[in-house]
Structures are given as C-alpha cells and as structure tokens.
Design an enzyme around this catalytic site. Structure first.
Site, PDB file in Angstrom:
ATOM      1  N   SER A  15       0.820  -1.214   0.000  1.00 41.42           N
ATOM      2  CA  SER A  15       0.000   0.000   0.000  1.00 41.42           C
ATOM      3  C   SER A  15       0.855   1.266   0.000  1.00 41.42           C
ATOM      4  CB  SER A  15      -0.902   0.004   1.222  1.00 41.42           C
ATOM      5  OG  SER A  15      -0.124  -0.091   2.394  1.00 41.42           O
ATOM      6  N   ASN A  78       0.460  -6.853   4.679  1.00 42.32           N
ATOM      7  CA  ASN A  78      -0.342  -7.814   5.429  1.00 42.32           C
ATOM      8  C   ASN A  78      -1.825  -7.732   5.073  1.00 42.32           C
ATOM      9  OD1 ASN A  78       1.220  -9.346   7.728  1.00 42.32           O
ATOM     10  ND2 ASN A  78       2.188  -7.355   7.508  1.00 42.32           N
ATOM     11  N   GLU A 156       6.269   6.594  11.411  1.00 44.17           N
ATOM     12  CA  GLU A 156       6.342   7.644  10.394  1.00 44.17           C
ATOM     13  C   GLU A 156       6.688   8.992  11.032  1.00 44.17           C
ATOM     14  OE1 GLU A 156       2.827   7.090   7.973  1.00 44.17           O
ATOM     15  OE2 GLU A 156       3.794   5.387   6.978  1.00 44.17           O
TER      16      GLU A 156
END
Lengths: 276, 276
Positions: A15, A78, A156
C-alpha cells in the site's frame, strides 16, 4: 520455462512504504533477483478499507505489474495478503507469495509452549489471518493477537527510540505477556523498525518472528520449486536491477526508500493506477 | 434565484470521518439547512498525498455532489481546502467555503499579543495555509505552526482522555507555549475531540479557535450574502434532510456518524467515486 523468464524481475507491491522492509530482505537474501516495486501511495493505507476495495486495488496493481514482465509476485502488505491473495493469484496466473504464511510457518515451528503472540494493524488482526494460517499447521497453538494502530504513525513520526513509544508498546504488549507467549510475530511491515526497542522491552526469552525476512526465504523456496531462480549474478553495472513505481508522492518515496534499502533509490515513476 | 434553490441541500465533503465535526456545527447552527455529506473513505487520509492527487479526488467529489442539486459546497477538510479550494470553485460554479479562512479570520480578530498557534496535520502545516490566510488579514501577526501527526490516530484509537495522550499533546504544544501564544487554532477536523483535554493542559488564558464552528458561522454569512438561506424550517417528518455518501466502509461510517452527530445516521450509500 524459457531462460529469459528466469532473469525476469520479481513484482513486489504494498500500500505504500512498509513493503520496502520486504524488498530489503529480498535484496539481502536473493541478491541475484531483479525487483519491480509498486507502492500505492495515492491510496495508502489499506488497513482501514474493505475487502472489495482492497481486492479492486490489488487487481489494478497486478495488471500493472504483469505489464512489466515479472516472473512472480510478492504481496508485501499484510492487509492485501489477508484480504486479496486468492484474487491476486487468479489475476496473475504466475507464482504468488504473501507475507502472512511464511511468518506463520516459522512461528509454528519455533514455539515450544504453543503460545504465539501477533501484533499488527487493526485490519490484519480483524481478518484473523495469522491465527488461521497457524491453525492450518497446528490447531493446538494458542494465537493471541493485539492491534497496535499507533505504531505505524509513531514510525512515520520517527519516534523509534522514545520513552512515549516504549510506554505505548508496553501497553499493547501487556496482554500478550500475561499469556506467557514465547513467540511474537511482527505482523505489520513497519514493525521491524521497532525490533530493537521491542527486544529491549521484552527481554530475550521471546522469539521475534519477522515476516519480511521469512517471506524472502519463502520466495527463495518458491522460485526454486518453480525452477525460476535467476542463474546469473546481477551485473554491478546494470543500470536498473531494482525499479520503483508509486501512485503519488514519488519524492518522499525515494527518500524513505534510500534510507532503508541497501541501494540508493534515485527515482520512482508515478503510475495512474486507477486506470489499470 | 428560484425559490426551490433556497431549499436545496448544502454539499459537505471530507476525506473521511473528520468532516462530520463540521456537519455537526452546521446542524446545530443552521437548523433549516439540508445536507448531503460525502466522505472519501476509500482513499482516506488526504494528509499525506500530493496536490495533483488531492485536486483530482476533489474534482471527482464535486462532480458527484453537483448531481445532488446542491446550492453550496463546504470543504470540511483542511488538506483539500489548502490544496484544492480554487479548483473546487472552478469545477462547482456555486458558492464554496473551506475550513481554513473562517478559523483564520476569528484568530486574527481575537489575538491580542499577535502570537497565534496552529496545530494541524503535516500536510496542512506544510502548505502554510493558516499563516497565509492570517497574514492576508494582518501581516504583523506571528503564526507558529506545529504538525501533530499522532493526534488523528490517537482519536481513532479512542485514547481521548489518557495520560499518554496528555504527554503527546504537551510535547507538541511545548514550542507553541514558549512563543507565548494567546490563541490556538485546532487546524484539523479531528482535533475538537481533544478540546477539553487541551483546555485542561493549557489553562484558560489561551483562546481556542474551532474552525468547524467558525466554518458553520461563515457558511451562514455566505448563504445570507448570496440570498440562498432556506426560509422554511425543516419538517420534523422529512425522511432524509441529511444524506450521507461514502466511497467505502459504509457501516463503520454510520456508527461513527451516529456517535458524534445530533441525529441517528441509519445509512450511508457507497459511491464508486473513481468513476466521476
């Protein structure tokens, strides 16, 4: 299988950025293999989206990757593995491996007291994918899952070694530790970034399973079984053995990729993935 | 302007759920107005995506909303306001208001020492949208911004009143408090959920500006100026004065919407927004 098929690249998709930890393990462990990586940065994250949406997005990515003449696909995500691996196999028609099964196989093999913990995003835990994969091997293993939705944003944010992060990790792990787990699966591609922190917090009695590494080893076995291993070493002068594509924000991608991969990533091309 | 245009609904859109805090303020403050809400839950969040992508997504949403025969548009998303308000106006051709300007106007009006703090997502702070809007009113105001990327995940994790959340908020606010701000803009649609927590931490000397509320008041002024206010009160028996559309995960949306809106949201329809 024609010889030039063996030298074709592996298609790896995620993603967004997390799947780069899987690409990194492939580069380290399968140094002869070429890679085409796609990160769906225009639609990241997948973790809070439905199965029909993840299936649609994954099919589009597979159609793009197939145009790159790849020989196999690694679903380095995942959520996409848990929700769309069957549809990816159907769409691709070439060998496909996801990140869930290899980690599950290793966890089932190493646990002694049959208490296995899994930390992952909420999407992954809610699919129960790791528990199902482990129970397919040994139904007597007790799998305890904990969703840790703050860990990706903490990674992040760059708070990898931080007192607040330690506290949050401990709150998430509390329940797992009470179950006396002896094995812990890092069930999200970002979590290997916290490996040393988790190790510090839980001591050395619990085996940490890193699905990124296990997936690279699983890919190696799959290529061998399909007679698809590249026979010739990569020529160090080959300009692009690793190619990167994203759906948005190419610059931020190349920065992050260069910081975690063993190679310098000079460019990533933006693909209008919705059109595939 | 024909009479039935006045009774037409307001189109409100956001990348997902956060814009519901704006819809809530419209319901409370403009009880005669109908609303059509669109949440782009298949592509949420917008905060980490590029301007061309946000512009493309916003145009698609405007095209969908225009089919609902709306009379005005509220961009209930800081990122889409900061990156795409001009393109939304161009695409829509009807009155448009975003969430940035109304909060900026109020902050410029209430600050006494001309030190204004803004907390927001990284995307919003990096566009500098609040500082630009405030400087357009009074260039002598010092605007200090702080990106707080962990607050949305903390809100979605439900840790609204939590010692760890308090610590994270204080770490984010430290720098702003050192600048002796007397006004703080909650520059992300999720942040009003932390209002009481922030109030407790910073005391009562700093004015908190909630752009969701200011946007509802700004919308009221805009409708009046355009002679578009609905004249008749809503009939309590009208089945759907408020209609909800999303691009994914309708059920989770209706649950969250029902929990924060003053009305019960029974259904949200899924729209294939990529096709608009």
């Amino acid at each position: 299988m024609p010889g030039d098929m063996k030298s074709a690249p592996i298609g790896v998709f995620d993603s967004g950025l997390g799947g780069l930890t899987v690409a990194r393990e492939i580069m380290r462990n399968l140094p002869r293999e070429r890679i085409v990586y796609f990160g769906d940065t225009a639609r990241v994250p997948y973790g809070n989206k439905s199965k029909p949406t993840i299936v649609r997005y994954s099919r589009q990515i597979v159609r793009f990757l197939m145009q790159q003449e790849i020989k196999a696909i690694v679903i380095a995500c995942n959520t996409a593995t848990a929700l769309a691996i069957d549809e990816v196999k159907e769409e691709a028609g070439i060998p496909v491996i996801g990140v869930v099964e290899p980690g599950a196989v290793t966890a089932a093999a190493v646990t002694k007291n049959k208490q296995v913990g899994v930390i992952a995003t909420r999407a992954t835990t809610s699919t129960n994918a790791y528990a199902r994969a482990i129970h397919a091997i040994d139904p007597s293993i007790n799998v305890i899952s904990e969703a840790c939705p703050l860990l990706v944003p903490l990674a992040e944010e760059g708070w990898l070694h931080d007192r607040i992060t330690d506290e949050i990790i401990m709150r998430y792990l509390d329940d797992l530790l009470e179950h006396d787990i002896d094995t812990l699966i890092l069930g999200c591609t970002h979590y290997p970034l916290f490996r040393s922190e988790i190790r510090k917090l839980i001591g050395d009695k619990i085996t940490l399973v890193n699905p990124a590494y296990e997936t690279a080893k699983g890919l190696e076995r799959m290529l061998a079984a399909c007679n698809l291993e590249n026979e010739a070493p990569l020529n160090p002068d080959e300009p692009y053995p690793y190619r990167f594509f994203v759906s948005d924000e190419a610059e931020r991608f190349t920065e992050f990729a260069s910081s975690i991969l063993p190679v310098d990533v000079k460019k990533a091309r933006i693909i209008p993935i919705e059109e595939y």
